[in-house]
Write a protein that holds these residues in place. Sequence first.
Motif, PDB file in Angstrom:
ATOM      1  N   ARG A   1       1.243  12.549   9.312  1.00 17.01           N
ATOM      2  CA  ARG A   1       0.303  12.604   8.184  1.00 17.01           C
ATOM      3  C   ARG A   1       0.019  11.233   7.580  1.00 17.01           C
ATOM      4  N   LEU A   2       0.868  10.254   7.881  1.00 18.98           N
ATOM      5  CA  LEU A   2       0.781   8.967   7.190  1.00 18.98           C
ATOM      6  C   LEU A   2      -0.533   8.246   7.448  1.00 18.98           C
ATOM      7  N   LEU A   3      -0.995   8.260   8.708  1.00 15.43           N
ATOM      8  CA  LEU A   3      -2.209   7.506   9.036  1.00 15.43           C
ATOM      9  C   LEU A   3      -3.411   8.012   8.251  1.00 15.43           C
ATOM     10  N   ALA A   4      -3.545   9.343   8.152  1.00 14.36           N
ATOM     11  CA  ALA A   4      -4.670   9.897   7.400  1.00 14.36           C
ATOM     12  C   ALA A   4      -4.584   9.541   5.923  1.00 14.36           C
ATOM     13  N   GLU A   5      -3.392   9.662   5.327  1.00 19.34           N
ATOM     14  CA  GLU A   5      -3.228   9.319   3.912  1.00 19.34           C
ATOM     15  C   GLU A   5      -3.454   7.829   3.667  1.00 19.34           C
ATOM     16  N   LEU A   6      -2.944   7.015   4.590  1.00 18.90           N
ATOM     17  CA  LEU A   6      -3.126   5.574   4.446  1.00 18.90           C
ATOM     18  C   LEU A   6      -4.588   5.187   4.574  1.00 18.90           C
ATOM     19  N   GLU A   7      -5.295   5.862   5.455  1.00 20.40           N
ATOM     20  CA  GLU A   7      -6.730   5.577   5.610  1.00 20.40           C
ATOM     21  C   GLU A   7      -7.488   5.916   4.334  1.00 20.40           C
TER      22      GLU A   7
ATOM     23  N   LEU B   1       0.823  -1.200   0.000  1.00 15.33           N
ATOM     24  CA  LEU B   1       0.000   0.000   0.000  1.00 15.33           C
ATOM     25  C   LEU B   1       0.863   1.258   0.000  1.00 15.33           C
ATOM     26  N   LEU B   2       1.916   1.252   0.794  1.00 16.07           N
ATOM     27  CA  LEU B   2       2.815   2.403   0.812  1.00 16.07           C
ATOM     28  C   LEU B   2       3.495   2.596  -0.541  1.00 16.07           C
ATOM     29  N   GLN B   3       3.888   1.505  -1.161  1.00 13.30           N
ATOM     30  CA  GLN B   3       4.489   1.623  -2.490  1.00 13.30           C
ATOM     31  C   GLN B   3       3.489   2.175  -3.508  1.00 13.30           C
ATOM     32  N   GLU B   4       2.253   1.709  -3.452  1.00 17.13           N
ATOM     33  CA  GLU B   4       1.224   2.227  -4.360  1.00 17.13           C
ATOM     34  C   GLU B   4       0.990   3.710  -4.139  1.00 17.13           C
ATOM     35  N   MET B   5       1.001   4.140  -2.877  1.00 17.16           N
ATOM     36  CA  MET B   5       0.817   5.571  -2.613  1.00 17.16           C
ATOM     37  C   MET B   5       1.930   6.393  -3.254  1.00 17.16           C
TER      38      MET B   5
END
Length: 399
Positions: A199-205, A121-125
């Motif tokens: 900021r990561l949690l909001a973007e990941l959500e 998921l992080l790579q896709e972001m």
Amino acid sequence: MEMSIRWTVPFEAESARWPAVSPICTDVEVKMSAGPDPPGVPPLGSGDSVQQQVLASFPLCQLTEEDLTKNPLFCKLLAALSHHLDRTGLTVSLKEELEKAEQELRTQKLAWLQSESLYRLLQEMVQDHYIRRHHNSTSPENSKFYETMEQCLLVAQCVRQLDPSSTTSQDQPLLMGLSAKHVLDLMPPEQDVRRMKQRLLAELEVHLKKKCFSILSYYQPDWEHESEGLKNVKLSLLPETLESDSKKAEALREKGLESATLLQRQTQAYLSELMGCLQILQSLILDYRLKAQKELDKKKVEYLEAKCQIVIRKIRSEMLHLQLDTYTVDKISAHWKIREKLDAELKAIRAEKQSAESMLSSFEVLGQEFEALVQEYTQLRLEIDNKSWALREFSQHSH
């Protein structure tokens, strides 16, 4: 009988693929559930015979009720073994160990899937950010956030490659003299990492929500144009719906196994009855038909022989008619003249060949001196031809 099963599973090893970024995702949890093991075919009822119960207990054995009836002691042995073995031939204790090992495997697989899903998921972001930046301009804050996250992922992957101690028990030589500490020095500044974590949690959500909506649209394309609130409600019900569909599929599979077992028994009964019918039919053929069949075959052979002779004579007649129509008297005389001319030419060619061979044999007597003269003559001929060609070319270009 005791057996020890050792499972070597790389899932825990893969979870350490990005240890440097694991602290930024401590509050993120991916919930997954492993499906139940598929049950076997249910046993027969108590009203069935011993042979049928044995066949149901050992469906993998190629046995029939007739085999068990002819061997009652073997049938009794299998009936006693059915209390200690399952349908696949494993003992109860070994089955428990296998189930325990499978449960441990599912646990490790779940842990690996959680970490691997989050990593992808992080790579896709990061990839989506570069695609958006290629089409539209992005703010410096967004660029800094994704660049910091990408750098953390790359450092974590390099650490995973340079430090295999968490996945293997053997010491491996350093790659190009580098260690994990050297790569960790390339981490972004601590202040940038802290901002990225916030900021990561909001973007990941947001990204996870988008992925969940894609899964929901794939499972039910009719829900794609629904409102976001309705999608959230249906998304919360999606696990129950999938579990219900899985149970229905499992029930259908069990029913199919039962039908296959029943079909196998019916097929065996049908084949036994069919073999009896074939034996009766064979006796009828041998007793009543073969006596008259001999005379019938003899007459049929005589008829075919006579018919074959007639066909052969007719073919011979047609060939003779064809030859008479093709080769007339005039054509035959012309062929004789052509043959005489060809024979005369052949005789002349043979005489010429004989004279050439005699001349060649006289040249061969000269030996090596003649070969040297031939090579010199050949060289002179080549030089004459080359100079003649050059003279012709020079004459053409001079005009």
